[in-house]
Design an enzyme around this catalytic site. Structure first.
Site, PDB file in Angstrom:
ATOM      1  N   TYR A 101       0.823  -1.221   0.000  1.00  9.61           N
ATOM      2  CA  TYR A 101       0.000   0.000   0.000  1.00  9.61           C
ATOM      3  C   TYR A 101       0.850   1.261   0.000  1.00  9.61           C
ATOM      4  O   TYR A 101       0.395   2.334  -0.418  1.00  9.61           O
ATOM      5  CB  TYR A 101      -1.012   0.013   1.160  1.00  9.61           C
ATOM      6  CG  TYR A 101      -2.353  -0.408   0.674  1.00  9.61           C
ATOM      7  CD1 TYR A 101      -2.623  -1.755   0.481  1.00  9.61           C
ATOM      8  CD2 TYR A 101      -3.314   0.516   0.314  1.00  9.61           C
ATOM      9  CE1 TYR A 101      -3.827  -2.160  -0.032  1.00  9.61           C
ATOM     10  CE2 TYR A 101      -4.518   0.124  -0.203  1.00  9.61           C
ATOM     11  CZ  TYR A 101      -4.777  -1.206  -0.372  1.00  9.61           C
ATOM     12  OH  TYR A 101      -5.962  -1.603  -0.891  1.00  9.61           O
ATOM     13  N   LYS A 112      -3.557   8.173   2.724  1.00 11.46           N
ATOM     14  CA  LYS A 112      -4.763   7.961   3.546  1.00 11.46           C
ATOM     15  C   LYS A 112      -4.558   8.485   4.962  1.00 11.46           C
ATOM     16  O   LYS A 112      -5.487   8.995   5.586  1.00 11.46           O
ATOM     17  CB  LYS A 112      -5.137   6.470   3.573  1.00 11.46           C
ATOM     18  CG  LYS A 112      -5.664   5.936   2.250  1.00 11.46           C
ATOM     19  CD  LYS A 112      -6.855   6.723   1.751  1.00 11.46           C
ATOM     20  CE  LYS A 112      -7.505   6.100   0.543  1.00 11.46           C
ATOM     21  NZ  LYS A 112      -8.460   7.016  -0.117  1.00 11.46           N
TER      22      LYS A 112
HETATM   23  P1  NAD Z   1     -12.697   3.737  -8.240  1.00  7.25           P
HETATM   24  O1  NAD Z   1     -11.575   3.538  -9.200  1.00  7.25           O
HETATM   25  O2  NAD Z   1     -14.007   3.272  -8.647  1.00  7.25           O
HETATM   26  O3  NAD Z   1     -12.794   5.275  -7.806  1.00  7.25           O
HETATM   27  C1  NAD Z   1     -11.674   6.112  -7.705  1.00  7.25           C
HETATM   28  C2  NAD Z   1     -12.108   7.438  -8.289  1.00  7.25           C
HETATM   29  O4  NAD Z   1     -11.105   8.432  -8.111  1.00  7.25           O
HETATM   30  C3  NAD Z   1     -12.385   7.338  -9.797  1.00  7.25           C
HETATM   31  O5  NAD Z   1     -13.706   7.729 -10.064  1.00  7.25           O
HETATM   32  C4  NAD Z   1     -11.410   8.328 -10.402  1.00  7.25           C
HETATM   33  O6  NAD Z   1     -11.926   8.970 -11.539  1.00  7.25           O
HETATM   34  C5  NAD Z   1     -11.218   9.296  -9.235  1.00  7.25           C
HETATM   35  N1  NAD Z   1     -10.034  10.124  -9.399  1.00  7.25           N
HETATM   36  C6  NAD Z   1      -8.734   9.742  -9.408  1.00  7.25           C
HETATM   37  N2  NAD Z   1      -7.947  10.829  -9.683  1.00  7.25           N
HETATM   38  C7  NAD Z   1      -8.792  11.888  -9.814  1.00  7.25           C
HETATM   39  C8  NAD Z   1      -8.599  13.267 -10.116  1.00  7.25           C
HETATM   40  N3  NAD Z   1      -7.376  13.769 -10.370  1.00  7.25           N
HETATM   41  N4  NAD Z   1      -9.685  14.080 -10.150  1.00  7.25           N
HETATM   42  C9  NAD Z   1     -10.917  13.598  -9.933  1.00  7.25           C
HETATM   43  N5  NAD Z   1     -11.180  12.294  -9.665  1.00  7.25           N
HETATM   44  C10 NAD Z   1     -10.116  11.463  -9.624  1.00  7.25           C
HETATM   45  O7  NAD Z   1     -12.217   3.029  -6.884  1.00  7.25           O
HETATM   46  P2  NAD Z   1     -12.834   3.006  -5.410  1.00  7.25           P
HETATM   47  O8  NAD Z   1     -12.194   1.848  -4.766  1.00  7.25           O
HETATM   48  O9  NAD Z   1     -14.309   3.108  -5.468  1.00  7.25           O
HETATM   49  O10 NAD Z   1     -12.207   4.311  -4.758  1.00  7.25           O
HETATM   50  C11 NAD Z   1     -12.989   5.287  -4.081  1.00  7.25           C
HETATM   51  C12 NAD Z   1     -12.333   5.640  -2.755  1.00  7.25           C
HETATM   52  O11 NAD Z   1     -12.438   4.535  -1.861  1.00  7.25           O
HETATM   53  C13 NAD Z   1     -10.842   5.965  -2.865  1.00  7.25           C
HETATM   54  O12 NAD Z   1     -10.540   7.035  -1.992  1.00  7.25           O
HETATM   55  C14 NAD Z   1     -10.209   4.674  -2.370  1.00  7.25           C
HETATM   56  O13 NAD Z   1      -8.897   4.868  -1.883  1.00  7.25           O
HETATM   57  C15 NAD Z   1     -11.177   4.326  -1.273  1.00  7.25           C
HETATM   58  N6  NAD Z   1     -11.092   2.954  -0.753  1.00  7.25           N
HETATM   59  C16 NAD Z   1     -11.157   1.898  -1.592  1.00  7.25           C
HETATM   60  C17 NAD Z   1     -11.080   0.617  -1.087  1.00  7.25           C
HETATM   61  C18 NAD Z   1     -11.147  -0.576  -1.998  1.00  7.25           C
HETATM   62  O14 NAD Z   1     -10.771  -1.670  -1.580  1.00  7.25           O
HETATM   63  N7  NAD Z   1     -11.615  -0.439  -3.227  1.00  7.25           N
HETATM   64  C19 NAD Z   1     -10.942   0.402   0.288  1.00  7.25           C
HETATM   65  C20 NAD Z   1     -10.878   1.513   1.131  1.00  7.25           C
HETATM   66  C21 NAD Z   1     -10.964   2.788   0.598  1.00  7.25           C
END
Ligand code: NAD
Length: 262
Positions: A160, A167
């Site tokens: 990570y 984060k």
């Molecule tokens: P996802 O890929 O569906 O979403 C990530 C989003 O970030 C995308 O829509 C992308 O367009 C956007 N993004 C990235 N750079 C950007 C920029 N410069 N401007 C605007 N938007 C931008 O993936 P996800 O897993 O749904 O991620 C959403 C959140 O959840 C993130 O913060 C991620 O770290 C967090 N998260 C994910 C998990 C997991 O296991 N998937 C676990 C904990 C937290």
């Protein structure tokens, strides 16, 4: 059935596709009665995100480009939101990015280059401050801001690396924003949901991500991670009256995995 967010207006960032955590939360907010305004990141996602959100949330759903790497784009997006509504009640921050470079999402932590570090923190953490600054003036009746984080911010999850540091910064921003915005005449609450692994586009960038589900199945008290529906229900709770005195918190939605030491 009671709709806890009836009459509320939410701004949703971070929808890339139907697997996105933001999409799951938007569905729950919509079902709870909220009207939603969406962002998409860049031309590559434009058509598919507009199609997806209009299909699920109505043909007249407002959608606008947002690239949080650009101040101009953030300003433009917040300006767009102001043309669509005179009041916002909820903001969802579901944005994270770490560039592929030595040490960022695999390999040696010591290899992380300066530019990659800055970019990841800017996009994944600073963007919460910038969006809060842009959207909070519209939260005239108070509001609720929710961001998504992951447990690697607090304990080491191999690979990570840079995203874990981003984060940690995001969680700290949440607490400082909660203090700053909570003291307004119309208080704004700011919280994080720390989700267990969910199979999404962003998650696939982390080396060895799929093997994490097995670890959760073996070790978490509930023997699993979390679903989009559960994350949606949690975000609805945070945005509703049930969460009225909850701010600055990082709420875990991870099947209990984070309580385990072995
Ligand atoms: P996802 O890929 O569906 O979403 C990530 C989003 O970030 C995308 O829509 C992308 O367009 C956007 N993004 C990235 N750079 C950007 C920029 N410069 N401007 C605007 N938007 C931008 O993936 P996800 O897993 O749904 O991620 C959403 C959140 O959840 C993130 O913060 C991620 O770290 C967090 N998260 C994910 C998990 C997991 O296991 N998937 C676990 C904990 C937290």
């Amino acid at each position: 059935m009671e709709k806890p967010l009836e009459g509320k207006v939410g701004v949703v960032t971070g929808v890339a596709n139907h697997r996105s955590i933001a999409f799951g939360i938007a569905k729950a907010w919509h079902e709870a009665g909220a009207k939603l305004i969406f962002s998409y990141q860049g031309e590559r996602l434009k058509d598919s995100v507009i199609k997806l959100v209009r299909q699920h949330f109505g043909e007249d759903t407002a959608v606008c480009e947002l690239d949080v790497a650009s101040d101009e784009s953030i300003e433009n997006f917040c300006g767009f939101v102001a043309t669509q509504t005179d009041r916002v009640d909820m903001l969802l921050h579901a944005i994270a990015f770490a560039p592929k470079a030595a040490g960022t999402l695999e390999g040696h932590f010591t290899d992380i280059p300066r530019e990659a570090f800055s970019l990841s923190l800017e996009i994944s953490a600073y963007s919460l401050i910038a969006l809060a600054r842009g959207i909070s003036p519209l939260m005239t009746a108070g509001g609720s801001i929710t961001a998504l984080t992951y447990h690697a911010s607090r304990q080491v999850v191999p690979n990570y690396n840079l995203m874990a540091v981003s984060k940690a910064a995001l969680e700290s921003c949440t607490r400082y924003l909660a203090y700053d915005l909570g003291r307004r005449e119309a208080p704004i609450r700011v919280n994080c949901i720390s989700a267990g692994p969910v199979q999404t586009l962003a998650a696939r960038g982390v080396s060895g991500f799929t093997s994490m589900f097995k670890v959760y199945e073996e070790k978490a008290p509930l023997q699993r991670s979390c679903t989009l529906e559960e994350l949606g229900a949690m975000a609805t709770y945070l945005a509703s009256d049930g969460g009225a005195c909850v701010t600055g918190q990082c709420l875990y939605a991870d099947g209990g995995y984070s309580i385990m030491a072995m």
